[in-house]
Design a protein around this motif. Structure first.
Motif, mmCIF file in Angstrom:
data_model
loop_
_atom_site.group_PDB
_atom_site.id
_atom_site.type_symbol
_atom_site.label_atom_id
_atom_site.label_comp_id
_atom_site.label_asym_id
_atom_site.label_seq_id
_atom_site.Cartn_x
_atom_site.Cartn_y
_atom_site.Cartn_z
ATOM 1 N N VAL A 88 0.866 -1.168 0.000
ATOM 2 C CA VAL A 88 0.000 0.000 0.000
ATOM 3 C C VAL A 88 0.905 1.220 0.000
ATOM 4 C CG1 VAL A 88 -1.718 1.312 1.276
ATOM 5 C CG2 VAL A 88 -1.874 -1.194 1.194
ATOM 6 N N ILE A 89 0.783 2.040 -1.026
ATOM 7 C CA ILE A 89 1.577 3.258 -1.143
ATOM 8 C C ILE A 89 0.723 4.438 -0.675
ATOM 9 C CG2 ILE A 89 2.720 4.835 -2.752
ATOM 10 C CD1 ILE A 89 4.296 2.318 -2.304
ATOM 11 N N ARG B 169 -2.710 -0.880 -3.342
ATOM 12 C CA ARG B 169 -3.514 0.340 -3.337
ATOM 13 C C ARG B 169 -2.594 1.544 -3.287
ATOM 14 N NH1 ARG B 169 -5.914 -0.351 1.037
ATOM 15 N NH2 ARG B 169 -5.279 1.362 2.416
ATOM 16 N N VAL B 170 -2.996 2.625 -3.928
ATOM 17 C CA VAL B 170 -2.325 3.919 -3.811
ATOM 18 C C VAL B 170 -3.314 4.876 -3.154
ATOM 19 C CG1 VAL B 170 -1.271 5.856 -5.015
ATOM 20 C CG2 VAL B 170 -0.878 3.526 -5.838
ATOM 21 N N GLU B 171 -2.955 5.405 -2.001
ATOM 22 C CA GLU B 171 -3.901 6.226 -1.252
ATOM 23 C C GLU B 171 -4.022 7.647 -1.796
ATOM 24 O OE1 GLU B 171 -2.900 6.060 2.876
ATOM 25 O OE2 GLU B 171 -3.471 3.947 3.061
ATOM 26 N N ILE C 187 -10.538 0.849 -4.427
ATOM 27 C CA ILE C 187 -10.676 2.226 -3.962
ATOM 28 C C ILE C 187 -9.859 3.153 -4.856
ATOM 29 C CG2 ILE C 187 -10.329 3.807 -2.021
ATOM 30 C CD1 ILE C 187 -10.433 1.371 -0.175
ATOM 31 N N LEU C 188 -10.437 4.271 -5.237
ATOM 32 C CA LEU C 188 -9.708 5.268 -6.007
ATOM 33 C C LEU C 188 -8.734 6.017 -5.111
ATOM 34 C CD1 LEU C 188 -12.526 6.940 -8.162
ATOM 35 C CD2 LEU C 188 -10.651 5.512 -9.007
ATOM 36 N N PRO C 189 -7.599 6.428 -5.644
ATOM 37 C CA PRO C 189 -6.719 7.312 -4.873
ATOM 38 C C PRO C 189 -7.405 8.661 -4.643
ATOM 39 C CG PRO C 189 -5.589 6.419 -6.822
ATOM 40 C CD PRO C 189 -7.045 6.126 -6.988
ATOM 41 N N GLN D 262 6.686 3.917 1.315
ATOM 42 C CA GLN D 262 5.313 4.404 1.217
ATOM 43 C C GLN D 262 5.163 5.658 0.364
ATOM 44 O OE1 GLN D 262 3.485 4.680 5.155
ATOM 45 N NE2 GLN D 262 4.777 3.014 5.863
ATOM 46 N N TYR D 263 6.253 6.364 0.117
ATOM 47 C CA TYR D 263 6.228 7.563 -0.714
ATOM 48 C C TYR D 263 7.200 7.385 -1.876
ATOM 49 C CZ TYR D 263 4.065 10.332 3.101
ATOM 50 O OH TYR D 263 3.243 10.840 4.072
ATOM 51 N N LEU D 264 6.833 7.918 -3.033
ATOM 52 C CA LEU D 264 7.753 7.962 -4.158
ATOM 53 C C LEU D 264 7.358 9.093 -5.087
ATOM 54 C CD1 LEU D 264 6.803 5.622 -6.996
ATOM 55 C CD2 LEU D 264 5.722 5.199 -4.807
#
Length: 453
Positions: A85-86, A136-138, A172-174, A332-334
């Motif tokens: 999960v990002i 998932r990408v939040e 789920i959409l970001p 988690q971040y990029l």
């Protein structure tokens, strides 16, 4: 357990003990401070209790800390799943900008590369990369340069994610967010914002007389009037959450504007909150000077309204006995550049030594062995210096500021010494501010109210 985990803080008005495994803060008298300073040389709590068993405050403090030791816990979390999960991807949808802000760290929006926009094909490949690689990408942050220069690219990204949602390939959409200079707005763009965007950060440096010297067009004209129109339009015609980011520079200092002045101006003029960040060219000492300027009179006069964001982040960590976050790059971040290159952070976009692969080929996620030490579980706090530091749970923030060496264009295992030194002094001052508020019933009540809100 020994006394090494007690950190002592002393100002002209107050002495504190801070037990960092449980974030226990105590106001102590000078005698207790002096005794604890001596006790720390013994390194053993049982020997300390025996030697100072008649010093009531010292014994009470040590016994309570000893009892609370049972509540210590580790914040390390192991993730055994290959699909992650990002939390956030900063997408450089544009490598160009219509402004030429004088302090821009991104070389006028191009990051010292060719000025271009992300192509439609790369935008499609980016969404496919996210869906194929991650559970998932939040959040996806449209960034630049100026992202509003590439409305088509943003539309493709949002629509393709919606397509995958309708097809059942994602659940789920970001959340889609834009960081913009607030100077470009058309009817089509407004419609796009209403349909897709949940929040926006608008760059503005405060009053017109400051903003229009720094945030300028190619011809030297200021941008304030357009930004103000943009903010008012978004407020009137959408439900998008707006915040601002102001860069505090030498110009503000020369014109006698403080951080508080900028925050107050934005609150009174536009009714929005945000952050004031120091220009990287300013001395780190100015950050400490800011915290040292916050005294009881300031707290009462402002009713805690304009305290920097770091105060609330640190307070949250203490109250909930957690750690402040250091930006979890890669894990988690990029960031993804206009050509699809992956970077740990948007601030190092374009630095060739920092490339971590491509969204359409080998990268740090599908072939992590090629990009050591950037594996999925990288933890910048896992070094001897951080693990022994009293402020290890309160020292969060930007990984690049703390661990990136700009001379060799690489992340390092140990934090930047100068940054560490100032940060620790700032944290001490924040703890003193919290203790000062706790001693004032009216301010303490107000603080609890704000925390609950």
């Amino acid at each position: 357990m020994n006394l090494e985990k007690i950190h002592l803080i002393k100002s002209k008005d107050m002495c504190l003990s801070y037990y960092y495994p449980t974030a226990d803060i105590r106001v102590i008298n000078k005698e207790t401070y002096d005794i604890l300073s001596a006790l720390k040389e013994y390194k053993d709590i049982h020997e300390a209790l025996e030697l100072y068993r008649d010093e009531e405050q010292v014994v009470s403090l040590i016994r309570s800390i000893y009892a609370s030791n049972k509540g210590e816990h580790s914040t390390n979390i192991q993730n055994g799943s290959k699909r992650k999960v990002i939390k956030r991807i900063t997408l450089h949808i544009s490598n160009d900008c219509n402004l030429r802000c004088k302090y821009c760290f991104g070389g006028g929006g191009s990051y010292n590369q060719e000025r271009n926009l992300m192509t439609e094909q790369t935008a499609i490949e980016f969404v496919d990369f996210c869906v194929e690689q991650f559970e998932r990408v939040e959040k996806i942050v449209f960034f630049g340069g100026e992202p509003m220069l590439n409305l088509k690219g943003m539309e493709i990204v949002c629509n393709r994610f919606k397509y995958y949602k309708e097809e059942g390939k994602i659940d789920i959409l970001p959340n889609f967010v834009i960081i913009t200079n607030g100077t470009i707005l058309t009817d089509r763009m407004l419609a796009f914002i209403k349909r897709n965007i949940s929040a926006m950060t608008i760059s503005i440096d405060g009053p017109k007389e400051i903003n229009d010297i720094q945030r300028i067009y190619k011809n030297g004209k200021g941008s304030y009037e357009r930004i103000a129109h943009f903010i008012h339009t978004i407020q009137e015609k959408t439900n998008v959450k707006i915040q601002y980011e102001a860069t505090y520079t030498q110009l503000h200092i020369d014109h006698n504007y403080s951080h508080e002045d900028i925050s107050k101006f934005m609150d009174q003029t536009f009714g929005i909150e945000g952050v004031v960040v120091n220009d990287q060219e300013l001395s780190l000492q100015l950050l400490l000077d800011l915290w040292n300027s916050i005294d009881l009179e300031y707290l009462k006069r402002t009713e805690l309204k304009y305290l920097p964001k770091d105060f609330w982040l640190l307070l949250h960590a203490i109250v909930h006995n957690t750690s402040t976050n250091i930006c979890p790059v890669i894990d988690q971040y990029l960031a993804v550049s206009t050509d699809g290159t992956i970077y740990a952070c948007h601030t190092i976009n374009g630095i060739k030594e920092c490339k971590l692969g491509s969204i359409d080929g080998y990268n740090v996620y599908n072939h992590p062995e090629l990009y050591k030490p950037f594996d999925h579980e990288i933890d910048f706090r896992s070094n001897e210096k951080c693990e022994k530091c009293w402020a290890q749970r309160l020292c969060g923030g930007c990984t690049v500021h703390r661990f990136f060496n700009h001379k060799i264009n690489q992340f390092e295992a140990y934090p930047n010494e100068d940054f560490c030194k100032i940060t620790l002094l700032c944290i001490e001052q924040i703890l003193l501010i919290i203790a000062s508020i706790r001693k004032d019933p009216q301010l303490w009540s107000l603080l609890i109210q704000k925390m609950n809100n």
